[in-house]
Design a protein around this motif. Sequence first.
Motif, PDB file in Angstrom:
ATOM      1  N   ARG A  99       0.976  -1.102   0.033  1.00  0.00           N
ATOM      2  CA  ARG A  99       0.127  -0.036   0.004  1.00  0.00           C
ATOM      3  C   ARG A  99       0.922   1.287   0.119  1.00  0.00           C
ATOM      4  O   ARG A  99       1.033   1.715   1.098  1.00  0.00           O
ATOM      5  N   VAL A 153      -4.874   1.636  -7.494  1.00  0.00           N
ATOM      6  CA  VAL A 153      -5.997   2.126  -6.904  1.00  0.00           C
ATOM      7  C   VAL A 153      -7.054   2.538  -7.825  1.00  0.00           C
ATOM      8  O   VAL A 153      -6.718   3.207  -8.684  1.00  0.00           O
ATOM      9  N   ASP A 211      -9.966  -1.469  -2.838  1.00  0.00           N
ATOM     10  CA  ASP A 211      -8.963  -0.940  -3.857  1.00  0.00           C
ATOM     11  C   ASP A 211      -9.385   0.414  -4.428  1.00  0.00           C
ATOM     12  O   ASP A 211      -9.251   0.907  -5.443  1.00  0.00           O
TER      13      ASP A 211
END
Lengths: 391, 391
Positions: free
Chosen positions: A3, B198, B225
């Motif tokens: 992330r 993303v 996401d």
Amino acid sequence: MERRFSRSAESTMDSFIMGLVEVAARPGMISFATGLPDNTLFDTQALVRAMEEVMSEDPCGALQYDTPTGYIPLRKRIAERCGRVLGFDVGYEDVLMTSGSQVCFDLIGKMFLDHGDVMAVENPGYLGAIQAYSAYSPDFRGVDIDGEGPDLGQLSAAVGDGARLFYSIPNHQNPSGVSYSEDARRGVAEIIGGSGCVLVEDDAYGELGYHGRVGRTMKSMIPDDTILTGSFSKTISPGMRVGWMVVPEWMRKKAGRSLEACCLQSNTFCQRVIDRFMADVDYDSYLDVLRRGYARKKQVFMDAMEDCLPDTVSWNDPEGGMFVWLRTPEGTDAMRLYERALEGKLVVMPGHPFHVRGGANTIRLNFATPSDEQIADGMRVLGAACRDLYS
Amino acid sequence: MERRFSRSAESTMDSFIMGLVEVAARPGMISFATGLPDNTLFDTQALVRAMEEVMSEDPCGALQYDTPTGYIPLRKRIAERCGRVLGFDVGYEDVLMTSGSQVCFDLIGKMFLDHGDVMAVENPGYLGAIQAYSAYSPDFRGVDIDGEGPDLGQLSAAVGDGARLFYSIPNHQNPSGVSYSEDARRGVAEIIGGSGCVLVEDDAYGELGYHGRVGRTMKSMIPDDTILTGSFSKTISPGMRVGWMVVPEWMRKKAGRSLEACCLQSNTFCQRVIDRFMADVDYDSYLDVLRRGYARKKQVFMDAMEDCLPDTVSWNDPEGGMFVWLRTPEGTDAMRLYERALEGKLVVMPGHPFHVRGGANTIRLNFATPSDEQIADGMRVLGAACRDLYS
């Protein structure tokens, strides 16, 4: 899974302020901490009238998109005020409206800072603005502020190292309340003028000098090197989010494009309401009322400090704005005072987060937010905490 | 003297739109060009009532600072709607209010893009958002859009190359009016889910399906996401600048901090007015009226196209939103049609600027802005220009 955030997200500082707003909102708390203006000085009646007028005259226009750089009549009004009150001539084309001056700081950082660029900031300096700039991960150079203004040697060194920006609040600085002396202004103008470094002159408190404006604007001295930022947050309403910046002509096109890219435009409705409000109330007279209101509040606060605080702490007597700067004894950590006050249900703002270096023994106090009664009660708590810690 | 800007300022694209807004504002012009919603569908009376209520109940609160992430009752209302209408559960803590969805795009770019990072965008894609992202100088990869949605092979390749973001408008896309098919949504979810990329799901037009919402939200399929962005600009008022983003929980803290850094908070007053308006009008019924209004307008526009345009050009029939996508013959440059229409005082938006590649023979037409009469007059101009150029 990874992330990953950008360098910008990783480098953006915590403001400490966000946490304090929540602490201050707890029931029974008294706050000297945040930068909220005095609710009771909002002219809600005149604002309601201005809203009614705007919505009865051209409701569709007020609710629709406008040009990215803002509502032209308001920009003309601000430009006129720049000439008459702030001492420099500017066309409305170089007045760009934003959703508050925080947006100006973000935009300025975006337009001028690449990762690692040198940027000079006041030490102590306004934390919120520094947080905005921190997203562009500059190499911050602190320029110490004393009672007269910035340390010119330090500023000169930063500019010599290629500083892209110097962010300053020459009038009634947040957090320290200091205003630059005439000598300091001249010194800053000499260092910045023609250097390639852009001066950001944050004038958020400039209109809140208790006896009128203090000192010349830097923008009038070195117009081509200065962006002046202004805001109606301290004078009309922070919740309406209307600010502006006056840019040199060479910056106009890029600033307009960056503004459009980051937010399309600021609030059409609130810009129109503020424009109407300024016409309705006669803004100069309105400001006089506001200044008297803040001067009175400051005096109530000063009197309470005299009555309640021991000699072991010291403070300044500001000529404008909404902050008093408190110093605890050398070598002490004012975070302890923050914690002790919190036990007595008083929130104060530690001065340390406003510093690039030093400042552990400082506290910023806002006298605008609390009522007279809260000032009296809160100051008793602060006095007891000071006597307890610094005996 | 050197006047150096940052890489960001240099890389920020021109939007072409800013220029068109000014052209369209000239007297006597008819505009099919910009993205302005239909003025006559604003419920100005209900908004005036909501303003009066907000200012009579808690004027000081409405004019004061609020928490950076926004007015909690409105965030709760949006969160409730996410569960009931958009198909996913979320707490209000993950709904962040912004000054319009353009601010979301800027913030998302800032949080995720470093210089040179791969970013997938629809081709054609929404120019305003791409302009926001361009400030972070990513390596844009265009993913072609056809009548069913994005080219999954191209998307997969971009994600394989480490794309940090994919910006998409699954419903009633700006500029093309296309909505993703169910298969396309599933395909996108499979590619993005768990990849580290993303998905930005821009839902600006999602509520403007003429017969209700079209398709599942991507956020309901791959919630962890996906950032869903929303806006009241197309449904209530663009001039009030109120938008929001729904972020995954792992992003909440950094997103809140970046939001505070770039703008402190969005408009307290307008957030409260919109919250009150939604309660007063019964938002679901209100949206039904709005949808019928846009469906009617679209039909007026379609009928005028049938009547006035020659067979040499073609167009789609959108199920929602406010745009029709016009194709001029293969090999032609629609900029010529733009210029020819302008001579007849009609402004249209060339499709080329919406493209990373190709698209020279496309035009975006907005049927929301013009009145019925302007549609009739403007379409005659467009028809004559088409016959003239493509005989």
